[in-house]
Design an enzyme around this catalytic site. Sequence first.
Site, PDB file in Angstrom:
ATOM      1  N   ARG A 174     -25.913  45.023  26.384  1.00  0.00           N
ATOM      2  CA  ARG A 174     -26.263  45.656  25.105  1.00  0.00           C
ATOM      3  C   ARG A 174     -25.121  46.527  24.618  1.00  0.00           C
ATOM      4  NH1 ARG A 174     -32.287  48.099  24.778  1.00  0.00           N
ATOM      5  NH2 ARG A 174     -31.131  49.665  23.575  1.00  0.00           N
ATOM      6  N   ARG A 203     -27.486  59.032  22.676  1.00  0.00           N
ATOM      7  CA  ARG A 203     -28.896  58.672  22.473  1.00  0.00           C
ATOM      8  C   ARG A 203     -29.825  59.656  23.175  1.00  0.00           C
ATOM      9  NH1 ARG A 203     -28.425  53.089  24.531  1.00  0.00           N
ATOM     10  NH2 ARG A 203     -30.684  53.034  24.608  1.00  0.00           N
ATOM     11  N   LYS A 248     -40.014  52.658  29.459  1.00  0.00           N
ATOM     12  CA  LYS A 248     -41.103  52.564  28.462  1.00  0.00           C
ATOM     13  C   LYS A 248     -41.477  51.130  28.170  1.00  0.00           C
ATOM     14  CE  LYS A 248     -39.275  54.264  24.853  1.00  0.00           C
ATOM     15  NZ  LYS A 248     -38.023  54.954  24.753  1.00  0.00           N
TER      16      LYS A 248
HETATM   17  P1  ADP Z   1     -34.181  52.667  23.924  1.00  0.00           P
HETATM   18  O1  ADP Z   1     -35.586  52.579  24.403  1.00  0.00           O
HETATM   19  O2  ADP Z   1     -33.193  52.132  24.891  1.00  0.00           O
HETATM   20  O3  ADP Z   1     -33.817  54.008  23.367  1.00  0.00           O
HETATM   21  P2  ADP Z   1     -34.914  51.048  21.634  1.00  0.00           P
HETATM   22  O4  ADP Z   1     -34.883  49.622  22.006  1.00  0.00           O
HETATM   23  O5  ADP Z   1     -36.222  51.714  21.488  1.00  0.00           O
HETATM   24  O6  ADP Z   1     -33.974  51.778  22.682  1.00  0.00           O
HETATM   25  O7  ADP Z   1     -34.093  51.298  20.274  1.00  0.00           O
HETATM   26  C1  ADP Z   1     -32.738  50.887  20.129  1.00  0.00           C
HETATM   27  C2  ADP Z   1     -32.160  51.465  18.838  1.00  0.00           C
HETATM   28  O8  ADP Z   1     -32.929  51.029  17.705  1.00  0.00           O
HETATM   29  C3  ADP Z   1     -32.167  52.994  18.723  1.00  0.00           C
HETATM   30  O9  ADP Z   1     -31.061  53.597  19.369  1.00  0.00           O
HETATM   31  C4  ADP Z   1     -32.139  53.178  17.197  1.00  0.00           C
HETATM   32  O10 ADP Z   1     -30.866  52.973  16.663  1.00  0.00           O
HETATM   33  C5  ADP Z   1     -33.029  52.053  16.710  1.00  0.00           C
HETATM   34  N1  ADP Z   1     -34.447  52.491  16.573  1.00  0.00           N
HETATM   35  C6  ADP Z   1     -35.504  52.043  17.306  1.00  0.00           C
HETATM   36  N2  ADP Z   1     -36.643  52.643  16.912  1.00  0.00           N
HETATM   37  C7  ADP Z   1     -36.310  53.483  15.905  1.00  0.00           C
HETATM   38  C8  ADP Z   1     -37.034  54.401  15.093  1.00  0.00           C
HETATM   39  N3  ADP Z   1     -38.356  54.578  15.250  1.00  0.00           N
HETATM   40  N4  ADP Z   1     -36.353  55.110  14.170  1.00  0.00           N
HETATM   41  C9  ADP Z   1     -35.042  54.961  13.999  1.00  0.00           C
HETATM   42  N5  ADP Z   1     -34.296  54.126  14.729  1.00  0.00           N
HETATM   43  C10 ADP Z   1     -34.909  53.389  15.675  1.00  0.00           C
END
Ligand code: ADP
Length: 185
Positions: free
Chosen positions: A133, A144, A15
Amino acid sequence: MGRRILFIGPPGVGKGTQAKRLVDALGVPHVASGDMLREAVANDTELGREAVRYMEAGELVPDKLVIAMIERRLRKQDAYCGYVLDGFPRNVRQAEALTETLGDDAIDTVLVLEVTEEEIVERLLKRAAIEGRSDDDEPTIRHRLEIFRTETEPLIDYYTDKVQRVDGVGTIDQVFCRVVSGMIC
Ligand code: ADP
């Protein structure tokens, strides 16, 4: 063609990479909740100190905190003509909050990036080795993915009229080509 785009896809689907390319092509800001939260943690802000334990456990950060962070970001002038949202909304409550503040046209197109679970685990373990990470060990990755299925996938129904599915397997260029056609379909 609307320029308020939301990417949905499991962790590790690519993404972020595709969102960055689309941002360059459209000239709108990339609003990536995960990046913003990691930055808050790195800067040791109040939000960062509150969020870090959820992130490290692979849990969602509480809606209230994330909604406030994103709404503040979307009120900035550079988001006036559009944005690419990446990682927010991540559940239906967040989507409802966004609709409440910005109305039904807060999002024009929802691009759903799809790859198989096995491919994702493999990609994320590779990323963990490169980036170090702390939320990228295998049990946390599986957790996740589970949260993605239970919390985030229902967004596909919430935004059903705006959804375009995009096959996420292939080179970055191949996938980007599909992303762009998803936007004009
Ligand atoms: P990935 O795309 O690898 O899932 P992200 O970089 O989007 O990871 O997000 C990493 C972490 O940040 C998530 O696992 C969560 O803990 C937190 N996070 C990100 N966006 C949100 C959201 N919209 N609501 C709640 N937690 C979030």
